[in-house]
Design a protein around this motif. Structure first.
Motif, PDB file in Angstrom:
ATOM      1  N   TYR A 138      37.250  34.294  15.193  1.00  0.00           N
ATOM      2  CA  TYR A 138      38.484  33.913  16.229  1.00  0.00           C
ATOM      3  C   TYR A 138      38.159  34.720  17.609  1.00  0.00           C
ATOM      4  CZ  TYR A 138      40.855  31.164  12.642  1.00  0.00           C
ATOM      5  OH  TYR A 138      41.000  30.107  11.783  1.00  0.00           O
ATOM      6  N   GLU A 139      37.750  35.890  17.609  1.00  0.00           N
ATOM      7  CA  GLU A 139      37.296  36.589  18.877  1.00  0.00           C
ATOM      8  C   GLU A 139      36.389  35.717  19.617  1.00  0.00           C
ATOM      9  OE1 GLU A 139      38.707  41.169  18.106  1.00  0.00           O
ATOM     10  OE2 GLU A 139      36.596  40.427  17.080  1.00  0.00           O
ATOM     11  N   SER A 140      35.465  35.446  18.820  1.00  0.00           N
ATOM     12  CA  SER A 140      34.241  34.648  19.490  1.00  0.00           C
ATOM     13  C   SER A 140      34.687  33.533  20.000  1.00  0.00           C
ATOM     14  CB  SER A 140      33.291  34.413  18.349  1.00  0.00           C
ATOM     15  OG  SER A 140      33.568  33.477  17.626  1.00  0.00           O
ATOM     16  N   ALA A 141      35.763  32.839  19.620  1.00  0.00           N
ATOM     17  CA  ALA A 141      36.517  31.664  20.210  1.00  0.00           C
ATOM     18  C   ALA A 141      37.495  31.730  21.240  1.00  0.00           C
ATOM     19  CB  ALA A 141      36.961  30.754  19.122  1.00  0.00           C
ATOM     20  N   GLY A 142      37.714  33.114  21.827  1.00  0.00           N
ATOM     21  CA  GLY A 142      38.601  33.331  22.965  1.00  0.00           C
ATOM     22  C   GLY A 142      39.731  34.232  22.320  1.00  0.00           C
ATOM     23  N   TRP A 143      40.003  34.388  21.212  1.00  0.00           N
ATOM     24  CA  TRP A 143      41.292  34.976  20.626  1.00  0.00           C
ATOM     25  C   TRP A 143      41.077  36.723  20.566  1.00  0.00           C
ATOM     26  CZ3 TRP A 143      45.278  31.899  20.325  1.00  0.00           C
ATOM     27  CH2 TRP A 143      45.261  30.554  20.362  1.00  0.00           C
ATOM     28  N   GLN A 144      42.175  37.176  20.601  1.00  0.00           N
ATOM     29  CA  GLN A 144      42.157  38.732  20.466  1.00  0.00           C
ATOM     30  C   GLN A 144      43.028  39.407  19.527  1.00  0.00           C
ATOM     31  OE1 GLN A 144      44.519  40.507  24.165  1.00  0.00           O
ATOM     32  NE2 GLN A 144      43.494  38.588  24.972  1.00  0.00           N
ATOM     33  N   LEU A 145      42.419  40.293  18.854  1.00  0.00           N
ATOM     34  CA  LEU A 145      43.416  41.028  17.959  1.00  0.00           C
ATOM     35  C   LEU A 145      44.639  41.810  18.545  1.00  0.00           C
ATOM     36  CD1 LEU A 145      43.564  42.139  14.862  1.00  0.00           C
ATOM     37  CD2 LEU A 145      42.512  44.356  16.042  1.00  0.00           C
ATOM     38  N   LEU A 146      45.705  41.476  18.031  1.00  0.00           N
ATOM     39  CA  LEU A 146      47.239  42.317  18.119  1.00  0.00           C
ATOM     40  C   LEU A 146      46.963  43.455  17.295  1.00  0.00           C
ATOM     41  CD1 LEU A 146      49.851  39.692  19.060  1.00  0.00           C
ATOM     42  CD2 LEU A 146      48.441  41.264  20.610  1.00  0.00           C
ATOM     43  N   PRO A 147      46.667  44.766  17.413  1.00  0.00           N
ATOM     44  CA  PRO A 147      46.525  45.872  16.263  1.00  0.00           C
ATOM     45  C   PRO A 147      47.937  46.102  16.004  1.00  0.00           C
ATOM     46  CG  PRO A 147      45.952  46.479  18.725  1.00  0.00           C
ATOM     47  CD  PRO A 147      46.189  45.252  18.861  1.00  0.00           C
ATOM     48  N   GLY A 148      47.973  46.358  14.704  1.00  0.00           N
ATOM     49  CA  GLY A 148      49.270  46.669  13.888  1.00  0.00           C
ATOM     50  C   GLY A 148      50.405  45.756  14.256  1.00  0.00           C
ATOM     51  N   THR A 149      50.071  44.441  14.215  1.00  0.00           N
ATOM     52  CA  THR A 149      51.221  43.446  14.593  1.00  0.00           C
ATOM     53  C   THR A 149      51.429  42.632  13.111  1.00  0.00           C
ATOM     54  OG1 THR A 149      50.992  43.314  16.771  1.00  0.00           O
ATOM     55  CG2 THR A 149      52.191  41.496  15.930  1.00  0.00           C
ATOM     56  N   VAL A 150      52.538  42.596  12.893  1.00  0.00           N
ATOM     57  CA  VAL A 150      52.842  41.555  11.609  1.00  0.00           C
ATOM     58  C   VAL A 150      53.767  40.484  12.292  1.00  0.00           C
ATOM     59  CG1 VAL A 150      54.300  41.429   9.556  1.00  0.00           C
ATOM     60  CG2 VAL A 150      53.061  43.606   9.990  1.00  0.00           C
ATOM     61  N   LEU A 151      53.314  39.198  11.841  1.00  0.00           N
ATOM     62  CA  LEU A 151      53.827  38.132  12.102  1.00  0.00           C
ATOM     63  C   LEU A 151      54.978  37.774  11.051  1.00  0.00           C
ATOM     64  CD1 LEU A 151      53.826  35.973  14.376  1.00  0.00           C
ATOM     65  CD2 LEU A 151      52.304  34.750  12.771  1.00  0.00           C
ATOM     66  N   VAL A 152      56.279  37.665  11.544  1.00  0.00           N
ATOM     67  CA  VAL A 152      57.249  37.409  10.436  1.00  0.00           C
ATOM     68  C   VAL A 152      57.462  35.811  10.422  1.00  0.00           C
ATOM     69  CG1 VAL A 152      59.505  37.904   9.432  1.00  0.00           C
ATOM     70  CG2 VAL A 152      58.077  39.708  10.764  1.00  0.00           C
ATOM     71  N   GLY A 153      57.207  35.143   9.429  1.00  0.00           N
ATOM     72  CA  GLY A 153      57.324  33.818   9.303  1.00  0.00           C
ATOM     73  C   GLY A 153      58.620  33.497   8.425  1.00  0.00           C
ATOM     74  N   GLY A 154      58.785  32.252   7.928  1.00  0.00           N
ATOM     75  CA  GLY A 154      60.114  31.681   7.109  1.00  0.00           C
ATOM     76  C   GLY A 154      61.275  31.682   7.897  1.00  0.00           C
ATOM     77  N   THR A 155      62.263  32.239   7.536  1.00  0.00           N
ATOM     78  CA  THR A 155      63.473  32.240   8.259  1.00  0.00           C
ATOM     79  C   THR A 155      64.336  33.429   8.383  1.00  0.00           C
ATOM     80  OG1 THR A 155      64.964  31.774   6.291  1.00  0.00           O
ATOM     81  CG2 THR A 155      63.964  29.730   7.445  1.00  0.00           C
ATOM     82  N   PRO A 156      65.325  33.761   9.121  1.00  0.00           N
ATOM     83  CA  PRO A 156      65.917  34.907   9.029  1.00  0.00           C
ATOM     84  C   PRO A 156      66.528  35.408   7.539  1.00  0.00           C
ATOM     85  CG  PRO A 156      66.414  33.789  11.020  1.00  0.00           C
ATOM     86  CD  PRO A 156      65.706  32.868  10.094  1.00  0.00           C
ATOM     87  N   THR A 157      66.933  34.334   6.805  1.00  0.00           N
ATOM     88  CA  THR A 157      67.502  34.584   5.645  1.00  0.00           C
ATOM     89  C   THR A 157      66.408  34.687   4.690  1.00  0.00           C
ATOM     90  OG1 THR A 157      68.084  32.396   5.424  1.00  0.00           O
ATOM     91  CG2 THR A 157      69.698  33.821   6.343  1.00  0.00           C
ATOM     92  N   ALA A 158      65.234  34.058   4.838  1.00  0.00           N
ATOM     93  CA  ALA A 158      64.123  34.115   3.848  1.00  0.00           C
ATOM     94  C   ALA A 158      63.002  34.432   4.411  1.00  0.00           C
ATOM     95  CB  ALA A 158      64.159  32.722   3.140  1.00  0.00           C
ATOM     96  N   PRO A 159      62.616  35.687   5.044  1.00  0.00           N
ATOM     97  CA  PRO A 159      61.529  36.074   5.843  1.00  0.00           C
ATOM     98  C   PRO A 159      60.206  36.160   4.939  1.00  0.00           C
ATOM     99  CG  PRO A 159      62.889  38.032   5.408  1.00  0.00           C
ATOM    100  CD  PRO A 159      63.664  36.801   4.777  1.00  0.00           C
ATOM    101  N   PHE A 160      59.341  35.784   5.759  1.00  0.00           N
ATOM    102  CA  PHE A 160      57.680  35.442   4.791  1.00  0.00           C
ATOM    103  C   PHE A 160      56.806  36.241   5.916  1.00  0.00           C
ATOM    104  CE2 PHE A 160      53.890  33.328   3.793  1.00  0.00           C
ATOM    105  CZ  PHE A 160      54.024  33.331   2.306  1.00  0.00           C
ATOM    106  N   PRO A 161      56.654  37.521   5.852  1.00  0.00           N
ATOM    107  CA  PRO A 161      55.909  38.295   6.698  1.00  0.00           C
ATOM    108  C   PRO A 161      54.632  38.460   6.131  1.00  0.00           C
ATOM    109  CG  PRO A 161      57.025  39.789   5.442  1.00  0.00           C
ATOM    110  CD  PRO A 161      57.500  38.395   4.900  1.00  0.00           C
TER     111      PRO A 161
END
Length: 203
Positions: A138-161
């Motif tokens: 992904y870096e070779s295609a223009g994206w960059q790392l967010l170090p130490g970052t967690v993306l929290v998916g799902g919903t506020p009542t049923a999070p999916f980190p």
């Protein structure tokens, strides 16, 4: 070879059928994983029969050669509130390359094209997770790392980190607008509460 883009629901039936077959092969519907990664795949938890949640404005991007889909991905988008500021966020989902066409740069070309299209679309930023070994792709295609970052998916009542046990994910991003670029540091070493819903729990 053509780069094509459609709202998911408006993708021509023959192309959509090919994409569905590629994704069903990568992620069999009878045994769906919690998270998806293949050679050039990123994350989604999508029902392959019904597609993405329409609330996420799914847009399909395809690399097609003489009617054959070589690679496909979807761009999803929704508002994101982080550190007291509101952003228009998008992410890559269900990235897949035809097995017989892998190793030829098709996936990288499509992911780079998505980066460019997203930068022109009015989004403030793009953000998604991928398996750690795919970071350099992904870096070779223009994206960059967010170090130490967690993306929290799902919903506020049923999070999916993205840091659930058994996951080995990194978060990738691109900052398109001036407000997002100015706030870049706020996106590192943090938990981004994306909450895309129950269909696309983690794009």
């Amino acid at each position: 070879m053509q780069l094509l883009s459609f709202p998911e629901a408006a993708t021509p039936p023959d192309l959509r059928a090919q994409v569905r077959a590629l994704r069903d092969a990568a992620w069999p519907p009878s045994d769906p994983p919690a998270d998806h990664d293949t050679e050039t795949d990123t994350d989604t938890d999508t029902d392959t029969d019904t597609g993405h949640d329409p609330a996420l404005h799914p847009r399909s991007m395809l690399l097609v050669d003489d009617g054959t889909v070589l690679a496909a991905l979807d761009v999803l988008s929704k508002p994101l509130v982080h550190a007291g500021r509101r952003y228009r966020a998008g992410g890559l989902s269900a990235v897949v390359t035809r097995p017989a066409a892998r190793g030829r740069g098709h996936g990288r070309r499509l992911v780079a094209a998505a980066h460019e299209a997203m930068s022109r679309s009015g989004l403030d930023l793009g953000v998604f997770t991928c398996d750690r070994p795919l970071r350099s792709f992904y870096e070779s295609a223009g994206w960059q790392l967010l170090p130490g970052t967690v993306l929290v998916g799902g919903t506020p009542t049923a999070p999916f980190p993205s840091d659930l046990p058994g996951f080995d994910k990194v978060t990738m991003a691109a900052f398109f607008s001036a407000p997002a670029r100015e706030s870049r540091a706020a996106f590192r070493h943090t938990r981004l509460e994306l909450y895309p819903g129950e269909i696309d729990r983690l794009w």
